[in-house]
Design an enzyme around this catalytic site. Structure first.
Site, mmCIF file in Angstrom:
data_model
loop_
_atom_site.group_PDB
_atom_site.id
_atom_site.type_symbol
_atom_site.label_atom_id
_atom_site.label_comp_id
_atom_site.label_asym_id
_atom_site.label_seq_id
_atom_site.Cartn_x
_atom_site.Cartn_y
_atom_site.Cartn_z
ATOM 1 N N ASP A 105 -5.821 -1.095 1.936
ATOM 2 C CA ASP A 105 -5.334 -1.483 0.722
ATOM 3 C C ASP A 105 -5.502 -2.915 0.210
ATOM 4 O O ASP A 105 -4.994 -3.360 -0.866
ATOM 5 C CB ASP A 105 -4.020 -1.096 0.243
ATOM 6 C CG ASP A 105 -3.169 -1.762 1.266
ATOM 7 O OD1 ASP A 105 -3.441 -2.283 2.204
ATOM 8 O OD2 ASP A 105 -1.826 -1.531 1.100
ATOM 9 N N GLU A 106 -6.327 -3.727 1.050
ATOM 10 C CA GLU A 106 -6.202 -5.074 0.506
ATOM 11 C C GLU A 106 -7.547 -5.719 1.410
ATOM 12 O O GLU A 106 -7.917 -5.375 2.393
ATOM 13 C CB GLU A 106 -4.973 -6.048 0.958
ATOM 14 C CG GLU A 106 -4.680 -6.141 2.412
ATOM 15 C CD GLU A 106 -3.412 -6.820 2.427
ATOM 16 O OE1 GLU A 106 -3.237 -7.965 1.820
ATOM 17 O OE2 GLU A 106 -2.521 -6.473 3.157
#
Length: 360
Positions: A105-106
């Site tokens: 997610d990043e």
């Protein structure tokens, strides 16, 4: 003169929880925990509605339920999260090949030179977030600056669904005002140690010499000395493959009794499981790391032909613990996985790193 780098840190907002709310609209607006339950297990992610009650990732399900009695628990669907992560990553690559994923997610993006010929990293970040919303259906936040640390810090400023930029001319003032616990690499234990020395923000940290910080914090002292001055030379590494995945905890007080070891290891194991699930990878080698009160370090490992499941990993940890008599007191325990399935997953991660884990 070297060109000033333009780094973007893109961070999905409450990624797992947001995916569940997107796929199941009846969950929208409800306090939601992905992973764990009211009796056991650990929360892998919490919706913003749940965070208002103090629920957050790595918290026990039991504690989360106490903080928010009407909390809704759902089982994680990591294949779905990986599917969407790949769609998001494909958007990143339309703008630059210099993409360094940190997890599902990043990611960091170096857009100093980019594929769209846009000199504005701020406008690129805005376009990326717009594309993610339109094509994937999720909100993302972004931070923009001239190094990775500042970009990552900036991505938290206007969360959720926002972005912020820290320009070189503003970095010094920004860092001096930044609370010490917001600095990368400074967890709860280190923050408390710093506060006991009178270090509450970047300005306070800046008053101490490199010699003092190194004496008090070892190798991390150089990192702390540099980042408060806006120095973080780590480049975006698109092809760097993680060699291990791990979690460890340095205890505020040495563990002198054997009955203290098992609960401490179990808590670290739960954090390791969370990181395995978040990254979507696994490893064939299980390692137990032990640091004693005299700072001597011992490691014990066992390698399997197949990737072990969670139960097998825990059984192996117990086996490694019992291999030989431990010396008390114990200052640190760490658990790690190596020989990872990164090639099978076609994921790229950072260098081998033992990550500090500070429990509730």
């Amino acid at each position: 003169m070297d060109k000033i780098r333009k780094i973007i840190h893109v961070d999905m907002d409450a990624f797992y929880a947001s995916v569940e709310q997107m796929d199941y609209p009846e969950l929208i607006g409800k306090p939601l925990a992905v992973g764990g339950n009211r009796e056991r297990g650990v929360v892998a992610a919490a919706s913003y509605e749940a965070r208002k009650y103090g629920v957050r990732s790595a918290m026990s399900g039991k504690m989360a339920a106490l903080k928010c009695p009407h909390l809704v628990f759902v089982k994680p669907r990591f294949e779905r999260y990986k599917e969407l992560s790949q769609q998001i990553r494909a958007i990143f690559f339309e703008f630059t090949d210099l993409v360094e994923p940190l997890s599902l997610d990043e990611a960091f993006l170096d857009v100093t030179e980019n594929k769209v010929g846009n000199p504005s990293a701020t406008l690129i970040a805005k376009e990326i977030r717009k594309r993610i919303k339109e094509e994937v259906g999720l909100n993302a936040s972004a931070g923009i600056s001239y190094n990775k640390f500042l970009a990552k810090t900036a991505s938290d400023i206007n969360k959720p669904n926002g972005q912020a930029v820290i320009l070189p001319k503003d970095a010094e003032v920004f860092l001096e005002k930044l609370p010490i616990e917001r600095f990368f690499g400074i967890g709860k234990v280190t923050a408390e140690k710093m506060k006991s020395l009178g270090i509450h923000n970047g300005h306070d940290l800046k008053q101490f010499s490199l010699q003092f910080l190194t004496k008090r914090f070892g190798k991390s002292g150089l990192h702390f000395y540099n980042i408060v001055r806006g120095i973080h030379l780590s480049e975006v590494q698109p092809n760097r493959i993680r060699k291990s995945l791990s979690a460890e905890n340095t205890f505020s007080q040495d563990l002198k009794k054997k009955e203290e070891w098992l609960p401490a290891l179990l808590e670290i194991f739960e954090e390791l499981k969370r990181r395995v699930k978040k990254s979507g990878i696994n490893g064939r080698t299980v390692t137990l790391k032990i640091k004693y009160h005299d700072f001597t370090i011992h490691t014990r490992s066992k390698t399997f032909e197949q990737y072990p499941n969670e139960s097998k990993i825990w059984d192996t940890v117990m086996e490694l613990l019992d291999q030989e008599e431990l010396k008390a007191p114990v200052r640190l325990f760490g658990l790690g996985l190596s020989n990872l399935n990164v090639e099978e997953e076609r994921l790229h991660f950072g260098k081998q790193l033992w990550l500090e884990f500070e429990p509730e």
